[in-house]
Design a protein around this motif. Structure first.
Motif, PDB file in Angstrom:
ATOM      1  N   SER A  17       0.825  -1.204   0.000  1.00  0.00           N
ATOM      2  CA  SER A  17       0.000   0.000   0.000  1.00  0.00           C
ATOM      3  C   SER A  17       0.864   1.261   0.000  1.00  0.00           C
ATOM      4  CB  SER A  17      -0.913   0.000   1.236  1.00  0.00           C
ATOM      5  OG  SER A  17      -1.594   1.230   1.371  1.00  0.00           O
ATOM      6  N   GLY A  18       1.865   1.300   0.878  1.00  0.00           N
ATOM      7  CA  GLY A  18       2.745   2.465   0.951  1.00  0.00           C
ATOM      8  C   GLY A  18       3.533   2.663  -0.328  1.00  0.00           C
ATOM      9  N   ALA A  19       4.020   1.571  -0.906  1.00  0.00           N
ATOM     10  CA  ALA A  19       4.791   1.660  -2.150  1.00  0.00           C
ATOM     11  C   ALA A  19       3.923   2.183  -3.290  1.00  0.00           C
ATOM     12  CB  ALA A  19       5.375   0.299  -2.504  1.00  0.00           C
ATOM     13  N   LEU A  20       2.686   1.714  -3.375  1.00  0.00           N
ATOM     14  CA  LEU A  20       1.795   2.151  -4.448  1.00  0.00           C
ATOM     15  C   LEU A  20       1.453   3.629  -4.323  1.00  0.00           C
ATOM     16  CD1 LEU A  20      -0.631  -0.909  -4.766  1.00  0.00           C
ATOM     17  CD2 LEU A  20       1.219  -0.250  -6.313  1.00  0.00           C
ATOM     18  N   VAL A  21       1.224   4.092  -3.096  1.00  0.00           N
ATOM     19  CA  VAL A  21       0.945   5.523  -2.897  1.00  0.00           C
ATOM     20  C   VAL A  21       2.161   6.346  -3.311  1.00  0.00           C
ATOM     21  CG1 VAL A  21       0.576   7.311  -1.154  1.00  0.00           C
ATOM     22  CG2 VAL A  21      -0.797   5.234  -1.102  1.00  0.00           C
ATOM     23  N   ALA A  22       3.352   5.911  -2.905  1.00  0.00           N
ATOM     24  CA  ALA A  22       4.576   6.637  -3.252  1.00  0.00           C
ATOM     25  C   ALA A  22       4.768   6.714  -4.759  1.00  0.00           C
ATOM     26  CB  ALA A  22       5.780   5.955  -2.595  1.00  0.00           C
ATOM     27  N   MET A  23       4.485   5.613  -5.454  1.00  0.00           N
ATOM     28  CA  MET A  23       4.651   5.622  -6.910  1.00  0.00           C
ATOM     29  C   MET A  23       3.590   6.470  -7.591  1.00  0.00           C
ATOM     30  SD  MET A  23       6.003   1.786  -7.801  1.00  0.00           S
ATOM     31  CE  MET A  23       4.825   0.947  -6.760  1.00  0.00           C
ATOM     32  N   GLU A  24       2.395   6.481  -7.025  1.00  0.00           N
ATOM     33  CA  GLU A  24       1.362   7.339  -7.588  1.00  0.00           C
ATOM     34  C   GLU A  24       1.740   8.810  -7.438  1.00  0.00           C
ATOM     35  OE1 GLU A  24      -2.508   7.654  -5.658  1.00  0.00           O
ATOM     36  OE2 GLU A  24      -3.426   7.170  -7.571  1.00  0.00           O
ATOM     37  N   GLU A  25       2.449   9.122  -6.342  1.00  0.00           N
ATOM     38  CA  GLU A  25       2.915  10.496  -6.121  1.00  0.00           C
ATOM     39  C   GLU A  25       4.244  10.771  -6.834  1.00  0.00           C
ATOM     40  OE1 GLU A  25       1.269  12.893  -4.547  1.00  0.00           O
ATOM     41  OE2 GLU A  25      -0.415  11.538  -4.108  1.00  0.00           O
ATOM     42  N   PHE A  77       9.033  -2.259  -9.673  1.00  0.00           N
ATOM     43  CA  PHE A  77       9.444  -2.585 -11.036  1.00  0.00           C
ATOM     44  C   PHE A  77       8.333  -3.189 -11.902  1.00  0.00           C
ATOM     45  CE2 PHE A  77      13.596  -2.532  -8.868  1.00  0.00           C
ATOM     46  CZ  PHE A  77      14.269  -1.645  -9.706  1.00  0.00           C
ATOM     47  N   PHE A  78       7.272  -3.704 -11.266  1.00  0.00           N
ATOM     48  CA  PHE A  78       6.252  -4.411 -12.050  1.00  0.00           C
ATOM     49  C   PHE A  78       4.832  -3.922 -11.772  1.00  0.00           C
ATOM     50  CE2 PHE A  78       9.788  -7.373 -11.365  1.00  0.00           C
ATOM     51  CZ  PHE A  78      10.139  -7.653 -12.683  1.00  0.00           C
ATOM     52  N   LYS A  80       3.171  -1.066 -13.185  1.00  0.00           N
ATOM     53  CA  LYS A  80       2.610  -0.058 -14.082  1.00  0.00           C
ATOM     54  C   LYS A  80       1.108  -0.244 -14.291  1.00  0.00           C
ATOM     55  CE  LYS A  80       6.515   2.002 -14.850  1.00  0.00           C
ATOM     56  NZ  LYS A  80       6.764   3.320 -14.255  1.00  0.00           N
ATOM     57  N   SER A  81       0.672  -1.485 -14.491  1.00  0.00           N
ATOM     58  CA  SER A  81      -0.756  -1.727 -14.714  1.00  0.00           C
ATOM     59  C   SER A  81      -1.565  -1.555 -13.433  1.00  0.00           C
ATOM     60  CB  SER A  81      -0.978  -3.127 -15.280  1.00  0.00           C
ATOM     61  OG  SER A  81      -0.519  -4.107 -14.366  1.00  0.00           O
ATOM     62  N   ILE A  82      -0.939  -1.880 -12.300  1.00  0.00           N
ATOM     63  CA  ILE A  82      -1.656  -1.757 -11.031  1.00  0.00           C
ATOM     64  C   ILE A  82      -1.924  -0.299 -10.697  1.00  0.00           C
ATOM     65  CG2 ILE A  82      -1.472  -2.133  -8.532  1.00  0.00           C
ATOM     66  CD1 ILE A  82       0.054  -4.683  -9.123  1.00  0.00           C
ATOM     67  N   LEU A  83      -0.971   0.572 -10.993  1.00  0.00           N
ATOM     68  CA  LEU A  83      -1.125   1.980 -10.663  1.00  0.00           C
ATOM     69  C   LEU A  83      -2.329   2.616 -11.350  1.00  0.00           C
ATOM     70  CD1 LEU A  83       2.521   3.373 -10.593  1.00  0.00           C
ATOM     71  CD2 LEU A  83       0.934   3.108  -8.683  1.00  0.00           C
ATOM     72  N   THR A  84      -2.679   2.102 -12.528  1.00  0.00           N
ATOM     73  CA  THR A  84      -3.839   2.656 -13.221  1.00  0.00           C
ATOM     74  C   THR A  84      -5.144   2.254 -12.543  1.00  0.00           C
ATOM     75  OG1 THR A  84      -3.948   0.749 -14.728  1.00  0.00           O
ATOM     76  CG2 THR A  84      -2.608   2.636 -15.421  1.00  0.00           C
ATOM     77  N   HIS A  85      -5.068   1.292 -11.651  1.00  0.00           N
ATOM     78  CA  HIS A  85      -6.256   0.842 -10.911  1.00  0.00           C
ATOM     79  C   HIS A  85      -6.051   1.023  -9.405  1.00  0.00           C
ATOM     80  CE1 HIS A  85      -7.762  -0.944 -14.615  1.00  0.00           C
ATOM     81  NE2 HIS A  85      -6.592  -1.535 -14.766  1.00  0.00           N
TER      82      HIS A  85
END
Length: 197
Positions: A17-25, A77-78, A80-85
Motif C-alpha cells: 500500500s505504501g509503495a503504491l501511494v509513493a509511486m502514484e505520487e 518494477f512491475f 505499471k498496470s496496477i497503478l492505473t487501478h
C-alpha cells in the motif's frame, strides 16, 4: 501462531500500500522504500511507544523487513498496470492491512493483560497508524479522518478480541475476513459516520 500470521499479512499489505501511494505520487525509488517501510511498521512503532514496549523491539523483525523489501521492490518494477487501478487495488491492500494489524495489536494488548479500552486503542493505532503516517508523508488527508468508515472497523476488531469472542485461530481468521470485507464495502457503498454541523 496467529499473531505471527497477522504480522506477516499486515506487513505485506501495508508495504504494498505504501509503495503504491509513493509511486502514484511519483516518488523516486528511495522514497518508495521509505514510504513502504513507514506504512508497514509505523503503526506498530507508535503502538509500542504508547503501551510501554521498547522501540528497539521494532528492529528485531528481520524477517518482516526482508518481506517488505522484496514486495516493495517487486511492485516498484512491475506495477505499471496496477497503478492505473490504484483506487481498487489500493483499497483492497489497505483493508487487509487494517484488519490484520488491528487484530495483531489487539492480541498483543490482551497478552499484556490490558484493559478493554487499551486493547481497542492498540487495535486502532496498529491498524490505522501506518496508513495515517503514509498519507501525511504523501501530502494526503489521512483516511482515518475522512467521511467514510475506516478506523471504526479496527476498533470493532479490538472489541471482539478484547471481550474474548474467539477461542480458536480460525475465528481470528474469520474476523480478519469480516473486518477487511466491511472496510471494502464501506468504501464502495460510501457508508458514512454522522458529521457535526
Amino acid at each position: 501462531m496467529a499473531w505471527e500470521v497477522f504480522s506477516f499479512i499486515g506487513t505485506a499489505a501495508f508495504a504494498i500500500s505504501g509503495a503504491l501511494v509513493a509511486m502514484e505520487e511519483e516518488y523516486d525509488i528511495f522514497g518508495v522504500y521509505i514510504l513502504g517501510m513507514v506504512t508497514a511498521f509505523g503503526g506498530g512503532a507508535v503502538r509500542n511507544v504508547l503501551i510501554g514496549i521498547p522501540v528497539s523491539v521494532l528492529w528485531d523483525q528481520n524477517f518482516l523487513f526482508i518481506v517488505a523489501s522484496i514486495l516493495i521492490t517487486f511492485f516498484f518494477f512491475f506495477s505499471k498496470s496496477i497503478l492505473t487501478h490504484w483506487n481498487r487495488w489500493g483499497t483492497y491492500f489497505d483493508a487487509i492491512g487494517l484488519a490484520a494489524f488491528a487484530i495483531q495489536g489487539a492480541l498483543l494488548a490482551v497478552n499484556m493483560n490490558m484493559s478493554l479500552f487499551a486493547i481497542m486503542v492498540a487495535a486502532v493505532l496498529t491498524g490505522a497508524g501506518g496508513g495515517v503516517i503514509r498519507d501525511v508523508l504523501a501530502g494526503r488527508r489521512p483516511l482515518i479522518f475522512k467521511k467514510d468508515i475506516y478506523a471504526v472497523w479496527a476498533a470493532a476488531a479490538g472489541l471482539v478480541v478484547g471481550v474474548g469472542l474467539y477461542r480458536y485461530d480460525l475465528a481470528l481468521y474469520a474476523l480478519l475476513i469480516a473486518v477487511a470485507t466491511l472496510r471494502i464495502l464501506s468504501y464502495h457503498n460510501q457508508w458514512r459516520l454522522p458529521q457535526g454541523k
